[in-house]
Structure formats: structure tokens, C-alpha cells
Design a protein around this motif. Structure first.
Motif, short mmCIF file in Angstrom:
data_model
loop_
_atom_site.label_atom_id
_atom_site.label_comp_id
_atom_site.label_asym_id
_atom_site.label_seq_id
_atom_site.Cartn_x
_atom_site.Cartn_y
_atom_site.Cartn_z
N TYR A 1 0.57 -7.82 3.89
CA TYR A 1 -0.50 -6.94 4.37
C TYR A 1 -1.84 -7.65 4.38
CZ TYR A 1 -3.95 -3.15 4.19
OH TYR A 1 -5.03 -2.34 4.40
N ASP B 1 0.51 -6.24 -8.63
CA ASP B 1 0.30 -4.80 -8.53
C ASP B 1 -0.94 -4.51 -7.68
OD1 ASP B 1 0.64 -2.10 -8.90
OD2 ASP B 1 -0.33 -2.05 -10.86
N ALA B 2 -0.90 -3.39 -6.97
CA ALA B 2 -2.03 -2.97 -6.14
C ALA B 2 -2.64 -1.73 -6.78
CB ALA B 2 -1.55 -2.66 -4.72
N GLN C 1 -1.78 -0.18 6.61
CA GLN C 1 -0.63 -0.87 6.02
C GLN C 1 0.64 -0.14 6.42
OE1 GLN C 1 0.33 -0.30 1.88
NE2 GLN C 1 0.68 -2.48 1.63
N ASN D 1 -9.78 -6.07 -5.73
CA ASN D 1 -11.03 -6.46 -5.08
C ASN D 1 -12.14 -6.26 -6.09
OD1 ASN D 1 -13.39 -6.72 -3.62
ND2 ASN D 1 -12.60 -5.69 -1.80
N ASP E 1 4.89 -5.21 3.64
CA ASP E 1 3.82 -4.88 2.70
C ASP E 1 3.26 -6.12 2.02
OD1 ASP E 1 4.84 -1.61 1.46
OD2 ASP E 1 4.11 -2.28 3.40
N GLU E 2 4.14 -7.07 1.66
CA GLU E 2 3.65 -8.23 0.91
C GLU E 2 2.78 -9.15 1.77
OE1 GLU E 2 6.79 -7.33 1.32
OE2 GLU E 2 8.17 -9.01 1.56
N GLU F 1 -9.23 1.21 -0.48
CA GLU F 1 -8.99 -0.14 -1.02
C GLU F 1 -7.71 -0.13 -1.85
OE1 GLU F 1 -9.69 -3.77 -0.73
OE2 GLU F 1 -11.59 -2.71 -0.44
N TYR G 1 -5.71 -3.03 -2.78
CA TYR G 1 -5.41 -4.20 -3.59
C TYR G 1 -6.62 -4.63 -4.43
CZ TYR G 1 -1.09 -4.40 -1.00
OH TYR G 1 0.14 -4.08 -0.47
N TYR H 1 -5.61 -7.25 -13.11
CA TYR H 1 -5.13 -7.24 -11.73
C TYR H 1 -5.35 -8.52 -10.93
CZ TYR H 1 -4.60 -2.21 -12.40
OH TYR H 1 -4.22 -0.98 -12.85
N ARG I 1 -3.24 1.38 -4.41
CA ARG I 1 -1.99 2.00 -3.97
C ARG I 1 -1.27 2.66 -5.14
NH1 ARG I 1 2.42 0.21 0.43
NH2 ARG I 1 3.93 1.82 -0.06
#
Length: 229
Positions: free
Chosen positions: A47, A15-16, A55, A82, A44-45, A78, A80, A10, A19
Motif C-alpha cells: 500500500y 502493525d498499522a 487501500q 507516521n 495491502d503490504e 492515517e 500506518y 510502531y 488501521r
């Protein structure tokens, strides 16, 4: 999945994972994923997870047991990549908000009628998200909240408070970032709010919740509803 595998998959991927986990889970209940998404932030992109607002909110149409809109927030968990969030017990705040709403509008004669998506409800959800992010106090089941007036402004409704329950269908899921509980907002009337404020304890809240579920097991918020107390 190990942390190393998570980073490899990731870190440089659009990709998130958070989400995607929510979307995959919702597909079990809404196979067609036929929803309208209302972004709170512009796109969204772009965010920014550091902002206080959500969001966005997705709205699904539900036919049974009564036609209503099922709103689901994105941004309190969360979403995205991290690295620090991987494998935690709770994903960010540990919940996303849901809201089951019987939509209505008022006609020229001030008579209420069902109509369209409840955009006002997405604003309520975003206001709650801002409260959480700004105060660092999160919501849990078996809590209630006065809203200091009608839940929808410029509207003839007696819904002036909220209670929080676990969404009776979605409940809680596990993600790579930790658990995410779907926490449902339920509108209550001024009389019901007074009932809770008289003795603000779990027993009273459970009593009210049981009364509300008698003829409304999904706890759909109806702005036309009269008090059950």
C-alpha cells in the motif's frame, strides 16, 4: 501513549496503528469480524499512502433492521506509522467513508433482484477518495453531490446524487493519529437532487434527510427506491 512510546512501538513494527484502531472499533459492532475485503491497491503490504486511491473497502453483512451490506473504506485516515501524524486533531482527512447498500442485480428480463456484493459501490467510494486527494477538498456531513447520471452505470436506477451524513451507528472515534469520523454516503433520486439544487441550504438537506429516515433510519441506499419528495 507518549510520542516517544509511539515511535518505539510502531517505527519498526509491521502493525498499522490507524488501521488497527479501526479494526478494534469495528469488532465492537461485528464481533466475528466476518467480512470480505476488496483491496483497491494490489496488495495491502504494498500500500502506497501517496497514491490517490483507497487501500481497500471491507464489506460486512447486516441482518437488522433489513439485510444489507455495510461498506467501510480504509485510506482516507492515517493507517500506518507516521511520526508527524501522532497526536493530531484529525487523522489525515479525518474520516473514512461508509456505504449501506441493499445489493441488487438485473436479470435477463431487466427486473431487479438482490444479489452478491456491490462491487460498483466500492468503485464509487474510491472515486470519491480520488476526488478528495486530488482537489484537497474533503467531505463533511450535511453536504450533497450530483453524480451526473445514475450512480451505477448500465443500471436502471433513478439514484443520481449523494448526500453525506455521519454513520448513525459508527459515528466518530479517536485514534493515535486523531479523530476519524465514519461518513456515510447516501444515494438520492433525481427528484430529490432537484429539490436540493433549487435551494441548496442546510434546511432543505435536513428536511430531505428526515423524510428519508422515516422508513429507513440507517439510510440504506436502495437502487430501486422511488423518491420521497
Amino acid at each position: 501513549m507518549t510520542k516517544e512510546e509511539y515511535i518505539k512501538k510502531y517505527k519498526d513494527n509491521a502493525d498499522a496503528p490507524g488501521r488497527s484502531a479501526i479494526d478494534a472499533y469495528l469488532k465492537e459492532f461485528y464481533p466475528k469480524m466476518d467480512f470480505r475485503h476488496y483491496p483497491i491497491q494490489e496488495e495491502d503490504e504494498f500500500y502506497d499512502a501517496n497514491q490517490n486511491n483507497l487501500q481497500g473497502v471491507s464489506i460486512f453483512d447486516v441482518e437488522e433492521p433489513i439485510k444489507h451490506r455495510h461498506l467501510i473504506s480504509y485510506g482516507l485516515s492515517e493507517l500506518y506509522f507516521n511520526e508527524k501524524a501522532f497526536g493530531q486533531k484529525f487523522s489525515k482527512w479525518g474520516f473514512e467513508l461508509t456505504f449501506r447498500v441493499l445489493p441488487f442485480e438485473q436479470d435477463e428480463d431487466n427486473k431487479n433482484k438482490t444479489f452478491g456484493d456491490p462491487i460498483w459501490a466500492t468503485q464509487v467510494m474510491n472515486n470519491l477518495a480520488q476526488f478528495v486527494n486530488q482537489t484537497q477538498h474533503w467531505f463533511m456531513p450535511n453536504q450533497f453531490l450530483p453524480v451526473n447520471g445514475p450512480i451505477r452505470l448500465e443500471c436502471d436506477t433513478d439514484i443520481t446524487g449523494l448526500i453525506f451524513v455521519e454513520d448513525p451507528i459508527l459515528e466518530t472515534i479517536e485514534t493515535l493519529h486523531g479523530n476519524v469520523q465514519f461518513l456515510q454516503i447516501v444515494g438520492i433520486t433525481s427528484k430529490e437532487l432537484e429539490f436540493l439544487l433549487e435551494e441548496p441550504n442546510l434546511e432543505r438537506l435536513k428536511e430531505l434527510e428526515q423524510k428519508l429516515r422515516t422508513n429507513n433510519p440507517l439510510l440504506i441506499t436502495d437502487l430501486n427506491r422511488k423518491s420521497v419528495i
